[in-house]
Design a protein around this motif. Structure first.
Motif, PDB file in Angstrom:
ATOM      1  N   ARG A  21      -4.069   4.382   6.635  1.00 23.35           N
ATOM      2  CA  ARG A  21      -2.943   4.574   7.533  1.00 23.35           C
ATOM      3  C   ARG A  21      -3.438   4.736   8.950  1.00 23.35           C
ATOM      4  O   ARG A  21      -4.559   5.185   9.193  1.00 23.35           O
ATOM      5  CB  ARG A  21      -2.106   5.762   7.095  1.00 23.35           C
ATOM      6  N   TRP A  76      -6.102  -2.843   0.481  1.00 24.74           N
ATOM      7  CA  TRP A  76      -5.595  -1.550   0.943  1.00 24.74           C
ATOM      8  C   TRP A  76      -6.111  -1.287   2.345  1.00 24.74           C
ATOM      9  O   TRP A  76      -7.232  -1.658   2.688  1.00 24.74           O
ATOM     10  CB  TRP A  76      -6.049  -0.434   0.001  1.00 24.74           C
ATOM     11  N   TYR A  80      -2.226   2.177   2.324  1.00 19.95           N
ATOM     12  CA  TYR A  80      -1.066   1.382   1.939  1.00 19.95           C
ATOM     13  C   TYR A  80      -1.487  -0.043   1.622  1.00 19.95           C
ATOM     14  O   TYR A  80      -2.525  -0.519   2.068  1.00 19.95           O
ATOM     15  CB  TYR A  80       0.007   1.391   3.039  1.00 19.95           C
ATOM     16  N   VAL A 137       5.658  -2.621  -0.498  1.00 25.57           N
ATOM     17  CA  VAL A 137       4.817  -1.538  -0.001  1.00 25.57           C
ATOM     18  C   VAL A 137       4.380  -0.626  -1.145  1.00 25.57           C
ATOM     19  O   VAL A 137       5.201  -0.199  -1.956  1.00 25.57           O
ATOM     20  CB  VAL A 137       5.576  -0.708   1.056  1.00 25.57           C
ATOM     21  N   VAL A 182       1.699   2.840  -1.862  1.00 27.57           N
ATOM     22  CA  VAL A 182       0.965   3.923  -1.207  1.00 27.57           C
ATOM     23  C   VAL A 182       0.087   4.608  -2.243  1.00 27.57           C
ATOM     24  O   VAL A 182       0.489   4.762  -3.398  1.00 27.57           O
ATOM     25  CB  VAL A 182       1.949   4.950  -0.593  1.00 27.57           C
ATOM     26  N   SER A 206      -1.704  -5.279   5.055  1.00 24.92           N
ATOM     27  CA  SER A 206      -2.959  -4.723   4.546  1.00 24.92           C
ATOM     28  C   SER A 206      -4.027  -5.787   4.368  1.00 24.92           C
ATOM     29  O   SER A 206      -5.216  -5.501   4.477  1.00 24.92           O
ATOM     30  CB  SER A 206      -2.723  -3.987   3.218  1.00 24.92           C
TER      31      SER A 206
END
Length: 107
Positions: free
Chosen positions: A52, A49, A41, A81, A83, A67
């Motif tokens: 998780r 990045w 994320y 956000v 992903v 992040s």
């Protein structure tokens, strides 16, 4: 056999909030070939990045820290956000980030 290509972009359906935490509900993108190995994320528009926290590829993806600096999320702050999915192909990880950013106020 099936060719191994970069995974499709995950689709974020909603984000649930609790104190200091975002739970990102998502559906995986298309995936041909080898299995997905992880999700990452970003909370700074894709500049940095972070893997998780949980070692799973299932939804939701729970975020407790930013992040970029890995600092705790702050209640009342809006976070962008993003992903992306990863998998291992010929010893190289390939990914594709989602196509839109989700802005959500942390309660």
């Amino acid at each position: 056999g099936t060719p191994d290509i970069a995974p499709g972009a995950p689709t974020v359906s909603s984000i649930d909030t609790s104190s200091g935490q975002l739970s990102v509900n998502f559906a995986p993108g298309t995936n041909l070939g080898s299995a997905l190995t992880k999700y990452q994320y970003s909370t700074d528009g894709g500049v940095t990045w972070r893997n998780r926290a949980a070692g799973t590829t299932a939804s939701p993806l729970v975020i407790n820290s930013t992040s970029d600096t890995n600092t705790s999320l702050v209640n009342g702050t809006t976070y962008s956000v993003m992903v992306r999915a990863f998998k291992l192909v010929l010893a190289q990880q390939v990914s594709q980030q989602m196509q839109s950013q989700i802005l959500f106020p942390l309660l």
